[in-house]
Design a protein around this motif. Sequence first.
Motif, PDB file in Angstrom:
ATOM      1  N   LEU A 146      -8.106   8.784  88.710  1.00 55.32           N
ATOM      2  CA  LEU A 146      -8.038   8.053  89.976  1.00 55.32           C
ATOM      3  C   LEU A 146      -7.004   6.933  89.913  1.00 55.32           C
ATOM      4  CD1 LEU A 146     -11.802   7.978  90.975  1.00 55.32           C
ATOM      5  CD2 LEU A 146      -9.964   9.340  91.995  1.00 55.32           C
ATOM      6  N   ARG A 147      -6.827   6.300  88.759  1.00 61.49           N
ATOM      7  CA  ARG A 147      -5.790   5.270  88.610  1.00 61.49           C
ATOM      8  C   ARG A 147      -4.417   5.903  88.834  1.00 61.49           C
ATOM      9  NH1 ARG A 147      -4.360   1.240  90.184  1.00 61.49           N
ATOM     10  NH2 ARG A 147      -6.306   0.296  89.623  1.00 61.49           N
ATOM     11  N   ARG A 148      -4.174   7.075  88.240  1.00 64.66           N
ATOM     12  CA  ARG A 148      -2.888   7.745  88.424  1.00 64.66           C
ATOM     13  C   ARG A 148      -2.689   8.156  89.884  1.00 64.66           C
ATOM     14  NH1 ARG A 148      -4.207  11.402  84.137  1.00 64.66           N
ATOM     15  NH2 ARG A 148      -3.257  13.066  85.336  1.00 64.66           N
ATOM     16  N   MET A 149      -3.738   8.636  90.525  1.00 60.92           N
ATOM     17  CA  MET A 149      -3.635   9.012  91.943  1.00 60.92           C
ATOM     18  C   MET A 149      -3.349   7.777  92.805  1.00 60.92           C
ATOM     19  SD  MET A 149      -3.844  12.269  92.325  1.00 60.92           S
ATOM     20  CE  MET A 149      -4.395  12.678  93.975  1.00 60.92           C
ATOM     21  N   THR A 150      -4.027   6.671  92.496  1.00 58.54           N
ATOM     22  CA  THR A 150      -3.811   5.432  93.238  1.00 58.54           C
ATOM     23  C   THR A 150      -2.402   4.906  93.015  1.00 58.54           C
ATOM     24  OG1 THR A 150      -6.154   4.899  93.067  1.00 58.54           O
ATOM     25  CG2 THR A 150      -4.682   3.086  93.606  1.00 58.54           C
ATOM     26  N   ASP A 151      -1.934   4.950  91.773  1.00 58.10           N
ATOM     27  CA  ASP A 151      -0.562   4.517  91.490  1.00 58.10           C
ATOM     28  C   ASP A 151       0.447   5.366  92.254  1.00 58.10           C
ATOM     29  OD1 ASP A 151      -1.563   2.582  89.773  1.00 58.10           O
ATOM     30  OD2 ASP A 151      -1.037   3.673  87.935  1.00 58.10           O
ATOM     31  N   ALA A 152       0.215   6.689  92.307  1.00 58.53           N
ATOM     32  CA  ALA A 152       1.113   7.579  93.043  1.00 58.53           C
ATOM     33  C   ALA A 152       1.104   7.246  94.536  1.00 58.53           C
ATOM     34  CB  ALA A 152       0.721   9.038  92.812  1.00 58.53           C
ATOM     35  N   ALA A 153      -0.077   6.997  95.089  1.00 63.78           N
ATOM     36  CA  ALA A 153      -0.169   6.631  96.507  1.00 63.78           C
ATOM     37  C   ALA A 153       0.511   5.287  96.755  1.00 63.78           C
ATOM     38  CB  ALA A 153      -1.629   6.595  96.956  1.00 63.78           C
ATOM     39  N   ASP A 154       0.339   4.339  95.828  1.00 64.64           N
ATOM     40  CA  ASP A 154       1.008   3.036  95.954  1.00 64.64           C
ATOM     41  C   ASP A 154       2.527   3.205  95.960  1.00 64.64           C
ATOM     42  OD1 ASP A 154      -1.445   1.728  95.989  1.00 64.64           O
ATOM     43  OD2 ASP A 154      -1.318   1.050  93.899  1.00 64.64           O
ATOM     44  N   GLU A 155       3.041   4.052  95.061  1.00 63.24           N
ATOM     45  CA  GLU A 155       4.481   4.307  95.013  1.00 63.24           C
ATOM     46  C   GLU A 155       4.971   4.937  96.312  1.00 63.24           C
ATOM     47  OE1 GLU A 155       5.819   6.428  91.512  1.00 63.24           O
ATOM     48  OE2 GLU A 155       4.398   5.320  90.263  1.00 63.24           O
ATOM     49  N   ALA A 156       4.208   5.904  96.837  1.00 60.85           N
ATOM     50  CA  ALA A 156       4.602   6.544  98.099  1.00 60.85           C
ATOM     51  C   ALA A 156       4.586   5.529  99.232  1.00 60.85           C
ATOM     52  CB  ALA A 156       3.672   7.719  98.410  1.00 60.85           C
ATOM     53  N   ASN A 157       3.556   4.705  99.285  1.00 63.64           N
ATOM     54  CA  ASN A 157       3.488   3.676 100.327  1.00 63.64           C
ATOM     55  C   ASN A 157       4.639   2.694 100.235  1.00 63.64           C
ATOM     56  OD1 ASN A 157       1.216   4.403 101.909  1.00 63.64           O
ATOM     57  ND2 ASN A 157      -0.126   3.740 100.265  1.00 63.64           N
ATOM     58  N   LEU A 158       4.987   2.287  99.025  1.00 63.12           N
ATOM     59  CA  LEU A 158       6.113   1.387  98.841  1.00 63.12           C
ATOM     60  C   LEU A 158       7.423   2.043  99.303  1.00 63.12           C
ATOM     61  CD1 LEU A 158       7.088  -1.334  97.746  1.00 63.12           C
ATOM     62  CD2 LEU A 158       7.345  -0.253  95.512  1.00 63.12           C
ATOM     63  N   ARG A 159       7.627   3.291  98.905  1.00 60.94           N
ATOM     64  CA  ARG A 159       8.834   4.028  99.324  1.00 60.94           C
ATOM     65  C   ARG A 159       8.894   4.169 100.835  1.00 60.94           C
ATOM     66  NH1 ARG A 159       8.786   9.134 100.264  1.00 60.94           N
ATOM     67  NH2 ARG A 159       7.058   9.612  98.862  1.00 60.94           N
ATOM     68  N   LEU A 160       7.771   4.471 101.461  1.00 59.18           N
ATOM     69  CA  LEU A 160       7.753   4.671 102.909  1.00 59.18           C
ATOM     70  C   LEU A 160       7.888   3.360 103.684  1.00 59.18           C
ATOM     71  CD1 LEU A 160       4.945   7.366 103.003  1.00 59.18           C
ATOM     72  CD2 LEU A 160       7.383   7.725 103.480  1.00 59.18           C
ATOM     73  N   SER A 161       7.604   2.235 103.034  1.00 62.16           N
ATOM     74  CA  SER A 161       7.692   0.926 103.696  1.00 62.16           C
ATOM     75  C   SER A 161       9.122   0.391 103.739  1.00 62.16           C
ATOM     76  CB  SER A 161       6.825  -0.094 102.949  1.00 62.16           C
ATOM     77  OG  SER A 161       5.484   0.275 103.023  1.00 62.16           O
ATOM     78  N   ARG A 162       9.991   0.979 102.987  1.00 60.60           N
ATOM     79  CA  ARG A 162      11.378   0.466 102.908  1.00 60.60           C
ATOM     80  C   ARG A 162      12.181   0.831 104.116  1.00 60.60           C
ATOM     81  NH1 ARG A 162      11.948   2.491  96.882  1.00 60.60           N
ATOM     82  NH2 ARG A 162      10.528   1.032  95.956  1.00 60.60           N
TER      83      ARG A 162
END
Length: 162
Positions: A146-162
Amino acid sequence: MTETNPLTTDWTSAQVAVMHRLRDWVVDFGQLTQHLATWMALPGADANALGQIIWAAESGAPLSPAQLSRQIGMTSGATTILLNRLEAAGHITRSRESADRRRVTLRPTSAARDRAQEFIGRAGTEIAEVLRTTSPEELEVVAMFLRRMTDAADEANLRLSR
């Protein structure tokens, strides 16, 4: 990191099952939040925000209004209106605890925290039983996944926020 296109990858049945179970958890957790809203006599968005505020404060990392806005997906203006309602109802306080006096910290009142804990005591028995009866080894594997899944979602959210 390898670029994996989720639409063209051949997923195994186990991978698909995991994604279904994660979706099911999100849906069920949303329903629990709606029950909390009823329990607290709050609109759903207010109960969600209050739950986030309580969780963060209990974890030792209280939220700012901006952090809460990001977590609940509301604009800063809408979050301010929501916080005004929660504060007027006696569910939260806003304080300036940082050396930077501009930074506002959100904290639940003891009455709101007690009421929410009473709800969790009633609503969380099945979830608590699963946690209690799961081996430490299995919990560790699930937590890492779940930590890896959350980190992946965080990365996607950061990328999409740019």
